[in-house]
Design a protein around this motif. Structure first.
Motif, PDB file in Angstrom:
ATOM      1  N   LEU A  57      26.987  52.699   8.783  1.00  0.00           N
ATOM      2  CA  LEU A  57      25.841  53.450   8.701  1.00  0.00           C
ATOM      3  C   LEU A  57      26.290  54.938   7.885  1.00  0.00           C
ATOM      4  O   LEU A  57      25.930  55.247   6.902  1.00  0.00           O
ATOM      5  CB  LEU A  57      25.019  53.981   9.735  1.00  0.00           C
ATOM      6  CG  LEU A  57      23.908  54.674   9.448  1.00  0.00           C
ATOM      7  CD1 LEU A  57      22.546  53.804  10.220  1.00  0.00           C
ATOM      8  CD2 LEU A  57      23.851  56.119   9.895  1.00  0.00           C
ATOM      9  N   VAL A  58      27.690  55.353   8.469  1.00  0.00           N
ATOM     10  CA  VAL A  58      28.318  56.466   7.896  1.00  0.00           C
ATOM     11  C   VAL A  58      28.683  56.230   6.526  1.00  0.00           C
ATOM     12  O   VAL A  58      28.921  57.203   5.700  1.00  0.00           O
ATOM     13  CB  VAL A  58      29.503  57.169   8.781  1.00  0.00           C
ATOM     14  CG1 VAL A  58      30.219  57.838   8.124  1.00  0.00           C
ATOM     15  CG2 VAL A  58      28.795  57.757  10.195  1.00  0.00           C
ATOM     16  N   LEU A  59      29.187  55.179   6.297  1.00  0.00           N
ATOM     17  CA  LEU A  59      29.966  54.606   4.838  1.00  0.00           C
ATOM     18  C   LEU A  59      28.829  54.999   4.062  1.00  0.00           C
ATOM     19  O   LEU A  59      28.798  55.598   2.850  1.00  0.00           O
ATOM     20  CB  LEU A  59      30.308  53.262   4.980  1.00  0.00           C
ATOM     21  CG  LEU A  59      31.018  52.701   3.667  1.00  0.00           C
ATOM     22  CD1 LEU A  59      32.029  53.601   3.192  1.00  0.00           C
ATOM     23  CD2 LEU A  59      31.307  51.467   3.966  1.00  0.00           C
ATOM     24  N   PHE A  92      25.016  44.866  10.545  1.00  0.00           N
ATOM     25  CA  PHE A  92      25.943  45.787   9.864  1.00  0.00           C
ATOM     26  C   PHE A  92      25.480  46.135   8.669  1.00  0.00           C
ATOM     27  O   PHE A  92      25.747  47.398   8.004  1.00  0.00           O
ATOM     28  CB  PHE A  92      27.354  45.093   9.922  1.00  0.00           C
ATOM     29  CG  PHE A  92      27.856  44.829  11.234  1.00  0.00           C
ATOM     30  CD1 PHE A  92      27.547  45.786  12.402  1.00  0.00           C
ATOM     31  CD2 PHE A  92      28.769  43.899  11.709  1.00  0.00           C
ATOM     32  CE1 PHE A  92      28.214  45.463  13.874  1.00  0.00           C
ATOM     33  CE2 PHE A  92      29.309  43.518  12.869  1.00  0.00           C
ATOM     34  CZ  PHE A  92      29.000  44.494  13.947  1.00  0.00           C
ATOM     35  N   ASP A  93      25.100  45.137   7.517  1.00  0.00           N
ATOM     36  CA  ASP A  93      24.831  45.354   6.386  1.00  0.00           C
ATOM     37  C   ASP A  93      23.682  46.545   6.179  1.00  0.00           C
ATOM     38  O   ASP A  93      23.833  47.215   5.462  1.00  0.00           O
ATOM     39  CB  ASP A  93      24.779  44.028   5.582  1.00  0.00           C
ATOM     40  CG  ASP A  93      26.156  43.333   5.328  1.00  0.00           C
ATOM     41  OD1 ASP A  93      27.144  43.782   5.648  1.00  0.00           O
ATOM     42  OD2 ASP A  93      25.629  42.094   5.466  1.00  0.00           O
ATOM     43  N   ALA A 107      20.852  59.077  -0.422  1.00  0.00           N
ATOM     44  CA  ALA A 107      20.466  59.066  -2.002  1.00  0.00           C
ATOM     45  C   ALA A 107      19.240  60.088  -1.855  1.00  0.00           C
ATOM     46  O   ALA A 107      19.116  60.815  -2.854  1.00  0.00           O
ATOM     47  CB  ALA A 107      20.068  57.701  -2.516  1.00  0.00           C
ATOM     48  N   THR A 108      18.320  59.957  -0.811  1.00  0.00           N
ATOM     49  CA  THR A 108      17.115  60.849  -0.902  1.00  0.00           C
ATOM     50  C   THR A 108      17.763  62.294  -0.611  1.00  0.00           C
ATOM     51  O   THR A 108      17.280  63.213  -1.374  1.00  0.00           O
ATOM     52  CB  THR A 108      15.997  60.550   0.174  1.00  0.00           C
ATOM     53  OG1 THR A 108      15.873  59.000  -0.176  1.00  0.00           O
ATOM     54  CG2 THR A 108      15.124  61.405   0.316  1.00  0.00           C
ATOM     55  N   HIS A 111      20.928  51.498   4.919  1.00  0.00           N
ATOM     56  CA  HIS A 111      19.966  52.170   5.234  1.00  0.00           C
ATOM     57  C   HIS A 111      20.555  53.857   5.128  1.00  0.00           C
ATOM     58  O   HIS A 111      19.870  54.563   4.592  1.00  0.00           O
ATOM     59  CB  HIS A 111      19.480  52.082   6.878  1.00  0.00           C
ATOM     60  CG  HIS A 111      18.411  52.987   7.443  1.00  0.00           C
ATOM     61  ND1 HIS A 111      17.341  53.118   6.864  1.00  0.00           N
ATOM     62  CD2 HIS A 111      18.559  53.841   8.330  1.00  0.00           C
ATOM     63  CE1 HIS A 111      16.646  53.846   7.419  1.00  0.00           C
ATOM     64  NE2 HIS A 111      17.421  54.368   8.337  1.00  0.00           N
ATOM     65  N   GLY A 112      21.632  53.828   5.524  1.00  0.00           N
ATOM     66  CA  GLY A 112      22.498  54.988   5.396  1.00  0.00           C
ATOM     67  C   GLY A 112      22.528  55.438   3.840  1.00  0.00           C
ATOM     68  O   GLY A 112      22.441  56.798   3.519  1.00  0.00           O
TER      69      GLY A 112
END
Length: 139
Positions: A42-44, A95-96, A107-108, A101-102
């Motif tokens: 998620l951090v990635l 995981f994907d 991006a927003t 989601h991150g």
């Protein structure tokens, strides 16, 4: 404040909220290494819109710093370098999805930041123009 610092601060709160949400949602269904890796993915995603096109070491440093805010050093190291064997098939897809989601969240955030920067730049230009016009009338 540098652009890099403000970007990092922008995603810190999202990273902290994500960690809390992952703990709440998965604590009883995933192992600690699975949750840690899910968080790292998620951090990635959260960092990708800001750092992916820069020096890879800078992107990794940002990921390491964010993961390290919530995990002790040895767990952060493992989360960023080791893919745990998923206990169930749905976990690999999770995981994907966490990374996707991150990336959407970031991006927003990046778009909102860019819009704010444009508005501020226009306001600064208008202020300078008004200030110089006022000086001409006074002088």
């Amino acid at each position: 404040m540098s652009e890099i610092t403000s970007e990092f601060e922008l995603i810190c709160s999202k990273s902290d909220m994500a960690w809390t949400a992952l703990q709440r949602q998965y604590a009883d269904r995933l192992t600690a290494p699975e949750i840690d890796f899910l968080f790292a993915r998620l951090v990635l995603g959260l960092t990708a819109p800001f750092y992916a096109e820069r020096e890879p070491a800078l992107h990794f440093t940002a990921c390491n710093a964010l993961v390290g805010r919530k995990l002790p050093p040895e767990r952060a190291h493992a989360a960023l370098r080791t893919v745990p064997k998923a206990g169930e098939p749905w976990i690999e897809r999770a995981f994907d999805l966490a990374e996707e989601h991150g990336t959407k969240i970031a991006a927003t955030l990046k778009e909102q930041r860019d819009q704010t920067d444009q508005i501020n730049a226009k306001a600064d230009a208008a202020h300078r123009e008004l200030s110089s016009g006022a000086k001409e009338h006074v002088g």
